[in-house]
Design a protein around this motif. Structure first.
Motif, PDB file in Angstrom:
ATOM      1  N   ASN A 174       9.174 -21.059 -13.305  1.00 38.91           N
ATOM      2  CA  ASN A 174       9.995 -21.642 -12.246  1.00 38.91           C
ATOM      3  C   ASN A 174       9.336 -21.395 -10.894  1.00 38.91           C
ATOM      4  OD1 ASN A 174      11.970 -22.266 -10.345  1.00 38.91           O
ATOM      5  ND2 ASN A 174      13.636 -21.431 -11.571  1.00 38.91           N
ATOM      6  N   THR A 176      12.744 -23.324  -7.858  1.00 38.67           N
ATOM      7  CA  THR A 176      13.733 -24.386  -7.743  1.00 38.67           C
ATOM      8  C   THR A 176      15.151 -23.835  -7.847  1.00 38.67           C
ATOM      9  OG1 THR A 176      14.409 -26.545  -8.576  1.00 38.67           O
ATOM     10  CG2 THR A 176      13.764 -24.916 -10.225  1.00 38.67           C
ATOM     11  N   TYR A 180      16.547 -24.540 -14.657  1.00 39.84           N
ATOM     12  CA  TYR A 180      15.139 -24.647 -15.070  1.00 39.84           C
ATOM     13  C   TYR A 180      14.937 -24.054 -16.459  1.00 39.84           C
ATOM     14  CZ  TYR A 180      10.057 -24.801 -14.571  1.00 39.84           C
ATOM     15  OH  TYR A 180       8.714 -25.091 -14.738  1.00 39.84           O
ATOM     16  N   ARG A 206      12.181 -23.003 -18.940  1.00 40.97           N
ATOM     17  CA  ARG A 206      10.766 -22.720 -19.169  1.00 40.97           C
ATOM     18  C   ARG A 206      10.519 -22.469 -20.655  1.00 40.97           C
ATOM     19  NH1 ARG A 206       6.775 -17.713 -17.331  1.00 40.97           N
ATOM     20  NH2 ARG A 206       4.830 -18.844 -17.766  1.00 40.97           N
ATOM     21  N   TYR A 236       5.519 -29.331 -15.236  1.00 42.61           N
ATOM     22  CA  TYR A 236       6.795 -29.403 -14.532  1.00 42.61           C
ATOM     23  C   TYR A 236       7.460 -30.722 -14.891  1.00 42.61           C
ATOM     24  CZ  TYR A 236       4.988 -25.769 -11.322  1.00 42.61           C
ATOM     25  OH  TYR A 236       4.474 -24.628 -10.771  1.00 42.61           O
ATOM     26  N   LEU A 295      10.557 -29.729  -6.898  1.00 41.11           N
ATOM     27  CA  LEU A 295      11.275 -28.595  -7.472  1.00 41.11           C
ATOM     28  C   LEU A 295      11.662 -27.573  -6.410  1.00 41.11           C
ATOM     29  CD1 LEU A 295       9.274 -28.133 -10.774  1.00 41.11           C
ATOM     30  CD2 LEU A 295      11.695 -28.742 -10.587  1.00 41.11           C
ATOM     31  N   THR A 296      10.823 -27.389  -5.424  1.00 43.84           N
ATOM     32  CA  THR A 296      11.098 -26.376  -4.403  1.00 43.84           C
ATOM     33  C   THR A 296      11.923 -26.920  -3.228  1.00 43.84           C
ATOM     34  OG1 THR A 296       8.925 -26.817  -3.398  1.00 43.84           O
ATOM     35  CG2 THR A 296       9.074 -24.988  -4.964  1.00 43.84           C
TER      36      THR A 296
END
Length: 264
Positions: free
Chosen positions: A158, A161, A165, A167, A189, A243-244
């Protein structure tokens, strides 16, 4: 490379790998699922963005007041009405024509005066057969519409974000096993587009609230320099940026389709 032609014809569809089954990792257009998945299709779901009461976005006025919201550049009144009132972050992925497959994605945010500011934009791809409002599984089109963005995942950790999420190392190992090492990074991603899916679930969730025939697992993911089977792609740097920067409090959505349609 011998697998390149396969990638032009279809977006990466992950199969059985460490920690996931083939049914779990089928992406970008989906396939008809097993009977157990079809049984779950009948369950209710909010699979796309829904209107709500207005709230201020970053830098806007205090709760209960807001400026008049203007149109996003290139987005017509019919499409604007589908964007929830509470949304203050919007992605627009579009091509010039309905059969185009080189999508360009732009991120907008609502600012204090009610206008939409372009934050960044990226080149990429969509379905090899363009766009369709009522797509079917396997037709290699990307759905037209306005869809929520609530859940993400990938092989990489991650990046920070605020979205949910998921992973899992199988995102990469499944891609490499199927298409070779050159394509193992396309699921580094990804962000699930809430088309025919249960919002709030993992991107790999196989439930299709509007029926398995329409397909599912339409994702934003890392570009592989070719059209997809329904997903929309961006450079990895663009995926990390999204995502960020996407914030669940901003009720982010994506507008997808050819410019002549979304401008209505």
């Amino acid at each position: 490379m011998r697998h390149a032609a396969s990638v032009v014809r279809t977006c990466l569809t992950a199969c059985a790998a460490v920690g996931m089954t083939a049914a779990a990792l089928t992406g970008c257009g989906g396939t008809l699922t097993a009977a157990t998945d079809r049984a779950r299709d009948a369950s209710p779901s909010r699979s796309s963005a829904e209107p709500g009461d207005p709230i201020p976005g970053p830098g806007q006025r205090s709760p209960g007041t807001r400026p008049t919201r203007h149109a996003i550049p290139g987005i017509g009144p019919h499409t604007m009405r589908q964007i929830p009132k509470r949304t203050t972050q919007v992605l627009v992925s579009a091509t010039e024509t309905k059969t185009g497959s080189r999508a360009h994605t732009t991120m907008y945010r609502l600012v204090a005066d009610g206008t939409w500011k372009a934050v960044d934009d990226w080149p990429g791809h969509n379905g090899k057969n363009g766009w369709k409002k009522h797509r079917s599984v396997g037709d290699a089109t990307t759905p037209i519409g306005v869809f929520g963005l609530t859940d993400a995942g990938g092989y990489l950790a991650n990046p920070g974000t605020k979205l949910s999420y998921d992973r899992d190392p199988a995102y990469r190992s499944a891609a490499a096993a199927t298409y070779g090492d050159s394509f193992k990074k396309v699921f580094n991603y990804l962000i699930a587009i809430n088309f025919n899916r249960v919002a709030g679930s993992k991107p790999t969730d196989s439930r299709h609230p509007h029926g398995a025939a329409r397909g599912g697992k339409i994702w934003l993911h890392v570009d592989h320099h070719s059209p997809t089977h329904g997903c929309i792609t961006l450079p990895q740097s663009g995926m990390k940026f999204l995502l960020t920067h996407l914030d669940p409090k901003a009720r982010p959505v994506i507008v997808t389709g050819p410019k002549p349609v979304i401008s209505r």
